[in-house]
Design an enzyme around this catalytic site. Sequence first.
Site, PDB file in Angstrom:
ATOM      1  N   LEU A 160      46.275  38.902  54.711  1.00  0.00           N
ATOM      2  CA  LEU A 160      45.356  37.873  53.453  1.00  0.00           C
ATOM      3  C   LEU A 160      46.525  36.920  53.175  1.00  0.00           C
ATOM      4  O   LEU A 160      47.155  37.118  52.229  1.00  0.00           O
ATOM      5  CB  LEU A 160      44.741  38.508  52.593  1.00  0.00           C
ATOM      6  CG  LEU A 160      43.457  39.270  52.964  1.00  0.00           C
ATOM      7  CD1 LEU A 160      42.904  39.963  51.760  1.00  0.00           C
ATOM      8  CD2 LEU A 160      42.572  38.386  53.638  1.00  0.00           C
ATOM      9  N   GLY A 212      45.328  33.920  51.726  1.00  0.00           N
ATOM     10  CA  GLY A 212      44.688  33.100  50.566  1.00  0.00           C
ATOM     11  C   GLY A 212      44.021  31.756  51.325  1.00  0.00           C
ATOM     12  O   GLY A 212      43.542  31.186  50.444  1.00  0.00           O
ATOM     13  N   CYS A 220      58.462  32.735  62.709  1.00  0.00           N
ATOM     14  CA  CYS A 220      57.660  33.472  61.389  1.00  0.00           C
ATOM     15  C   CYS A 220      56.863  34.397  62.055  1.00  0.00           C
ATOM     16  O   CYS A 220      56.815  35.743  61.684  1.00  0.00           O
ATOM     17  CB  CYS A 220      56.765  32.397  60.737  1.00  0.00           C
ATOM     18  SG  CYS A 220      56.429  33.103  59.208  1.00  0.00           S
ATOM     19  N   CYS A 235      55.557  27.317  57.017  1.00  0.00           N
ATOM     20  CA  CYS A 235      55.080  28.686  57.028  1.00  0.00           C
ATOM     21  C   CYS A 235      55.194  29.216  55.893  1.00  0.00           C
ATOM     22  O   CYS A 235      56.392  29.807  55.673  1.00  0.00           O
ATOM     23  CB  CYS A 235      55.463  29.210  58.385  1.00  0.00           C
ATOM     24  SG  CYS A 235      55.044  30.909  58.536  1.00  0.00           S
TER      25      CYS A 235
END
Length: 395
Positions: free
Chosen positions: A8, A10, A100, A200
């Site tokens: 998650l 956001g 990433c 990222c």
Amino acid sequence: MKRVVVGLSGGVDSSVAAYLLQQQGYEVIGLFMKNWHDDSVTISNDCPWLEDSNDALLVAEKLGIPFQTVDLSEEYKEKIVDYMFNEYEKGRTPNPDVLCNREIKFDVFMKIALSLGADYVATGHYCKKSEIEVNGETMYQLLAGADNNKDQSYFLCQLSQEQLSKSLFPIGELTKPEVREIAAEMELVTAEKKDSQGLCFIGKVRLPEFLQQKLQPKEGSIIQIEKDDAVYTIEEQEGLSTEKVLALASNKIAYTPEMGKIVGKHQGAHYFTIGQRKGLNVGGNKDPLFIIATNVETNTIYTGLSSQHPGLFRKGLFIEKSEVHWIRTDMTLDNGEEMEVMARIRYRQPLQAATLHQFENGMYVSFREPQSAITEGQFVAWYIEDELVGSGVIS
């Protein structure tokens, strides 16, 4: 019930991913990755990860799923930030988002998720996964997302079969407007939230400021090369091997200051990338200046007028042997083999017709049409129809 850990972030995409998995009957756990807390390099006073982790928590509460934050900032610094500085120092332009995904989300994060007893890790990427059988073995396919405008398969171009086997992409069949609509119906706090920009997970950082933490500014010359310079006339040579022809099409031109005129000064060649036109602060031309090459050894930037300058275009690129990566390991090319594909050298670039040529020391990708701003350190990804089958670092 299979257990899925959702990253998650956001944002609206991962929020809806979590909701959809819940609807499909999975046991869902929300995890927020905190990957950065060095406030000396964020340039806005608002701390983006705090706001994001609060939003992630509110979404988890709304959905009634367990939630926790994991601090991966040490791994992130080592695997992403240090790598970025090293690449920029060498005059290459890395892609932190691709890295990433390979090193953090689908590696460090995935290991944490599996240690929590998860069967899968899910993210809010716009792409799809399917599986086929090849010689009695299951092969996982990474497919472009249904939303052409948002397809993010490129960012996952370095994933392995092992990583894909444990991944889920719940929003891959949806478009962005549909995702926002679901979030609004569910009254999720992220429904209207703007998409995040910037590195990222680091948040709102301007790259030159970020790089100046480590790479000291030093003044150098901006040199302009004329479009009709002799260096762009290529003489046809008889009797060259295929490999030599491909190498000539892929090699970058070795510019020297004598080839052009000094038109300005810059504060460090490693802050600039090929194809860039902003931030040069050179006026007086009706066409914009584009960067056609940088040399970090001599701290020189070479530029050309207009987006059609011949210095921007090349028909091929090379990937060193160790940097060639196949998602579809069953399709790997042997020495001397070729493959027709569609390829892109950056996110959102329309796919381009290309041929892969595998040799002993690496792979050449030759394009049907010359490509603008082929950039060292970035990733080229190749597709067959809507399946991303492999990728590599442009050398």
